[in-house]
Design a protein around this motif. Structure first.
Motif, mmCIF file in Angstrom:
data_model
loop_
_atom_site.group_PDB
_atom_site.id
_atom_site.type_symbol
_atom_site.label_atom_id
_atom_site.label_comp_id
_atom_site.label_asym_id
_atom_site.label_seq_id
_atom_site.Cartn_x
_atom_site.Cartn_y
_atom_site.Cartn_z
ATOM 1 N N HIS A 266 -17.835 43.772 7.579
ATOM 2 C CA HIS A 266 -18.307 43.824 6.144
ATOM 3 C C HIS A 266 -17.386 44.794 5.446
ATOM 4 O O HIS A 266 -17.168 44.936 4.268
ATOM 5 N N LYS B 16 -28.607 33.137 3.554
ATOM 6 C CA LYS B 16 -27.191 33.849 2.857
ATOM 7 C C LYS B 16 -27.229 34.134 1.557
ATOM 8 O O LYS B 16 -27.208 33.505 0.654
ATOM 9 N N ARG C 107 -26.298 37.844 16.268
ATOM 10 C CA ARG C 107 -26.699 37.836 15.030
ATOM 11 C C ARG C 107 -26.288 36.365 14.494
ATOM 12 O O ARG C 107 -25.266 35.768 15.039
ATOM 13 N N GLU D 36 -18.798 40.906 13.253
ATOM 14 C CA GLU D 36 -18.758 39.248 13.171
ATOM 15 C C GLU D 36 -17.781 38.675 13.973
ATOM 16 O O GLU D 36 -16.447 39.048 14.336
ATOM 17 N N GLN E 287 -12.844 37.736 8.378
ATOM 18 C CA GLN E 287 -13.407 39.167 8.885
ATOM 19 C C GLN E 287 -13.927 38.959 10.218
ATOM 20 O O GLN E 287 -14.128 39.978 10.841
ATOM 21 N N CYS F 129 -21.037 34.975 10.877
ATOM 22 C CA CYS F 129 -21.587 35.525 9.664
ATOM 23 C C CYS F 129 -22.891 34.593 9.329
ATOM 24 O O CYS F 129 -24.090 35.250 9.190
ATOM 25 N N ASP G 223 -17.214 34.128 5.654
ATOM 26 C CA ASP G 223 -16.650 35.547 6.189
ATOM 27 C C ASP G 223 -15.649 35.240 7.414
ATOM 28 O O ASP G 223 -15.510 36.070 8.195
HETATM 29 MN MN MN Z 1 -20.642 38.155 6.885
#
Ligand code: MN
Ligand code: PEP
Length: 343
Positions: A278, A137, A132, A304, A318, A108, A315
């Motif tokens: 997400h 953020k 990524r 992610e 996830q 993330c 995050d």
């Molecule tokens: Mn994220």
């Protein structure tokens, strides 16, 4: 309005059309296609009868009104019969919108150089094409980690240097656009900024492709109008990303709007990818949603991945572990096959 050029029209004829559009007070946008070029004439629609006369110019096949509020993003500017769509290249050999399902993966946020390199090596080995990591953020709470900013961009650039993977990162503030563009191959607009029109306009003037995420509260038409802001400001390289919308359901972080994939494909020529991380907010659902997205025709995914999700700064719940991500990439192949694509 769009001016459709004949298949064999010359560059001179195209130039003449562009000049006439300008003379009439419109802004021309050339959209080059494989079979023929079209020129979008953007401006006051009330004056459109004057554009209609351009049908008489040499090399012009027809002049068409675009009925939808988004113009340059509309499927109508491409040759639908030829199945023409936009292909957005992020780096040599890495693009969105072709036959390949292109996968973006990574943590993330950018944390340390070690974490980023470990993640980058793992996602590359599993077959992802783009790395990524957020350096800026946009957090719901002002007390949450806000990102490493330029320091994070430097780490991303180092990971690219080592792995050869192009990198994408979010830009939040119009003032940071040039800096992020310097370090990253692709710039991301997050869900919370999809209607930050000052940012969208600013992104029209960079050369980098843009990954535009759908807002949790934007409908398809509003989403496409946001893409239109970037296109009309001069940047034709836009990739759309469905990342879940807010509904009454609380079992998942958001609700993945899977129908957005075929609906957008009907309305726009821009590539469409899906972010199942997400959308769900829970790693357990990421594989099923990824496979469903590819089966529905998505041009790519953004997933992610973190070497230690339980230690992630952002995050973690996830984020997939690298082993799970490798499994996902392996299983995705069959769904891509069924959809006439490859991973
Ligand atoms: Mn994220
Ligand atoms: C992200 O991709 O880092 C992110 C914050 O996602 P979204 O903008 O979709 O919430």
């Amino acid at each position: 309005m769009i001016i459709v050029m004949e298949a064999g029209a010359t560059e001179e004829q195209l130039k003449e059309v562009v000049n006439r559009i300008q003379e009439l007070g419109y802004t021309p946008h050339i959209i080059r296609g494989e079979t023929r070029n079209v020129v979008g004439a953007i401006g006051d629609e009330r004056e459109k009868t004057r554009l209609q006369y351009m049908e008489a110019l040499p090399g012009v096949e027809r002049v068409l009104p675009i009925l939808r509020p988004y113009k340059l993003a509309s499927i109508e500017v491409k040759d639908e019969r030829a199945g023409e769509r936009t292909i957005v290249e992020v780096a040599p050999g890495v693009s969105f919108g072709g036959r390949k399902v292109t996968v973006i993966a990574g943590p993330c946020s950018v944390e340390t150089k070690d974490v980023m390199l470990e993640a980058a090596r793992a996602i590359k080995a599993a077959g992802a094409s783009v790395l990524r990591g957020g350096a800026y953020k946009p957090r719901t709470s002002p007390y949450s980690f806000q990102g490493l900013e330029e320091e994070g961009l430097k780490i991303l650039a180092e990971a690219r240097e080592e792995t050869g993977l192009p990198v994408v990162s979010e830009v939040v503030n119009p003032e940071d656009v040039d800096l992020v563009a310097e370090y990253c191959d692709m710039l991301q607009v997050g869900a919370r900024n999809v209607q930050n029109f000052a940012l969208l306009k600013r992104l029209g003037s960079v050369k980098n492709p843009i990954l535009l995420k759908r807002g949790m509260m934007t409908n398809i038409e509003e989403f496409l109008m946001s893409a239109e802001y970037i296109l009309s400001a001069g940047n034709t390289k836009v990739v759309l990303c469905e990342r879940g919308i807010r509904t009454f359901e609380t079992a998942t972080r958001n609700t993945l709007d899977i129908s957005a994939v075929p609906v957008l494909q009907e309305k726009t020529h821009l590539p469409i990818i899906v972010d199942p991380s997400h959308a769900s907010g829970a790693w357990q659902y990421v594989k099923a949603l990824s496979c469903a997205s590819v089966a529905a025709g998505a041009d790519g995914l953004m997933v992610e991945v973190h070497p230690n999700p339980e230690r992630a700064w952002c995050d973690g719940p996830q984020s997939l572990k690298p082993t799970k991500f490798a499994e996902l990439m392996k299983d995705l192949g069959r769904f891509a096959d069924a959809a006439g694509r490859s991973v």
